[in-house]
Design an enzyme around this catalytic site. Structure first.
Site, PDB file in Angstrom:
ATOM      1  N   CYS A 164       8.769 -14.819  -2.278  1.00 39.87           N
ATOM      2  CA  CYS A 164       9.641 -13.697  -2.649  1.00 39.87           C
ATOM      3  C   CYS A 164       9.260 -13.106  -4.003  1.00 39.87           C
ATOM      4  O   CYS A 164      10.054 -12.405  -4.633  1.00 39.87           O
ATOM      5  CB  CYS A 164      11.114 -14.113  -2.649  1.00 39.87           C
ATOM      6  SG  CYS A 164      11.697 -14.700  -1.043  1.00 39.87           S
ATOM      7  N   ILE A 191      16.750 -13.660   2.536  1.00 39.25           N
ATOM      8  CA  ILE A 191      17.251 -12.530   3.326  1.00 39.25           C
ATOM      9  C   ILE A 191      16.379 -11.318   3.048  1.00 39.25           C
ATOM     10  O   ILE A 191      16.091 -10.992   1.898  1.00 39.25           O
ATOM     11  CB  ILE A 191      18.723 -12.207   2.988  1.00 39.25           C
ATOM     12  CG1 ILE A 191      19.612 -13.394   3.388  1.00 39.25           C
ATOM     13  CG2 ILE A 191      19.173 -10.930   3.682  1.00 39.25           C
ATOM     14  CD1 ILE A 191      21.059 -13.221   3.013  1.00 39.25           C
ATOM     15  N   GLY A 192      15.939 -10.669   4.106  1.00 33.34           N
ATOM     16  CA  GLY A 192      15.180  -9.432   3.992  1.00 33.34           C
ATOM     17  C   GLY A 192      15.470  -8.588   5.220  1.00 33.34           C
ATOM     18  O   GLY A 192      15.269  -9.052   6.347  1.00 33.34           O
ATOM     19  N   LYS A 251       9.505  -9.313  -0.376  1.00 38.79           N
ATOM     20  CA  LYS A 251       8.109  -9.646  -0.602  1.00 38.79           C
ATOM     21  C   LYS A 251       7.644 -10.689   0.407  1.00 38.79           C
ATOM     22  O   LYS A 251       8.133 -10.749   1.527  1.00 38.79           O
ATOM     23  CB  LYS A 251       7.933 -10.121  -2.044  1.00 38.79           C
ATOM     24  CG  LYS A 251       8.193  -9.004  -3.073  1.00 38.79           C
ATOM     25  CD  LYS A 251       7.590  -9.340  -4.413  1.00 38.79           C
ATOM     26  CE  LYS A 251       7.646  -8.158  -5.356  1.00 38.79           C
ATOM     27  NZ  LYS A 251       6.803  -8.390  -6.560  1.00 38.79           N
TER      28      LYS A 251
END
Length: 309
Positions: free
Chosen positions: A228, A198-199, A76
């Protein structure tokens, strides 16, 4: 995995605009897919910018209309900016791809990095990233003496009287209710707070995007959004938790060391999954070990997969 190459794109006064870094990611991604370059990790700082993954909803974006860059990663909305070390590991994963295992390796490297500076961090079930765990809800007392005149939240779990409105009221927006609910004040509230997000995205078996590690940023930037998409926790930084100033320059070589140690030594085969089928008319269930990838982490050839921040 193969030997990991590091590229420093820019820090401090030479921080790299997000769109410029994104374009460089795409260039390196194409070269890695064609085996023209080895596994590569881009390290940098960004000027202040909000970026939103594919699952971001409108109610999580800045209320004041601040521009947001929509990107093709999982997860997100988040913020990048000065004092935050950003890493984009562009790695070729073997098939069948196990993206969750890759995320866990990144988390391990960042957990080890924090530990080397003297900060204990962990994972939180169901939430990716690296976290500083808060006190159990029952042990949190009202807080006094904050820079905002004293935080006074004393929230109970559940939905009864005194329950945390962030969880009990679907229409409650913590951004409209003062610093007591601000993500940047989660440490004062002694709640869980995220140190690193983390994404990632995997296209054609090669990773893109990566992690952001809060070293010494101004975390009030997070107060304009729902970081997020998480309303009942907050954000923190290495400097805040340790009570001393730490710079991105100090953290870069430590992150490099632990990423290299974990990623180069990794044998990224699919995870072993244990199943316990129940057989009729037989006493105890028999456990079977199946060496196969989790279905949701194995896209078809040439496909893409996004993992949440």
């Amino acid at each position: 995995m193969s030997e990991l190459r590091y590229v420093h794109l820019g820090f401090g006064a030479e921080a790299v605009e997000y769109q410029e870094a994104w374009q460089e990611q795409r260039r390196v991604h194409a070269a890695r897919f064609a085996d023209e370059v080895p596994d590569t990790c881009l390290l940098l700082e960004h000027p202040p910018v909000y970026t939103a993954g594919r699952r971001t909803v409108d109610s999580e974006r800045p209320l004041d209309g601040t521009p947001v860059v929509d990107v093709d990663r999982g997860g997100k909305i988040t913020w990048h900016g000065p004092g935050q070390l950003v890493g984009y590991p562009i790695l070729k994963l073997p098939r069948p791809v196990d993206v969750v295992a890759h995320v866990r390796r990144l988390e391990d490297a960042l957990i080890r990095t924090a530990a080397e500076f003297g900060l204990e961090t962990s994972r939180v079930e169901g939430r990716s990233g690296v976290w500083v765990l808060g006190d159990p809800v029952a042990e949190r007392a009202p807080l006094d003496g904050s820079p905002h005149g004293g935080l006074s939240l004393d929230l109970a779990p559940g939905t009864g009287a005194g329950a945390d409105p962030r969880l009990a009221d679907e229409e409650f927006d913590p951004r409209l209710n003062g610093p007591e609910y601000a993500p940047s004040n989660a440490g004062q509230r002694r709640e869980d707070r995220k140190l690193a997000a983390i994404g990632i995205r995997v296209a054609k078996g090669v990773t893109m995007h990566g992690f952001s590690f809060n070293v010494n940023p101004d975390n009030t930037w997070f107060d304009r959004i729902v970081p997020c998409g998480i309303r009942d926790a907050g954000v923190t930084s290495l400097s805040y938790e340790l009570g001393r100033e730490i710079t991105v320059a100090e953290v870069v070589p430590v992150v490099e060391k632990h990423l290299r140690d974990i990623l180069e030594r990794a044998e990224p085969a699919p995870r072993v999954i244990e199943r316990a089928p129940v057989r009729e008319n037989v006493g105890e269930p028999v456990r079977e070990t199946v060496d196969e990838p989790v279905r949701e982490t194995a896209p078809a050839a040439g496909g893409t997969l996004k993992v949440s921040a």
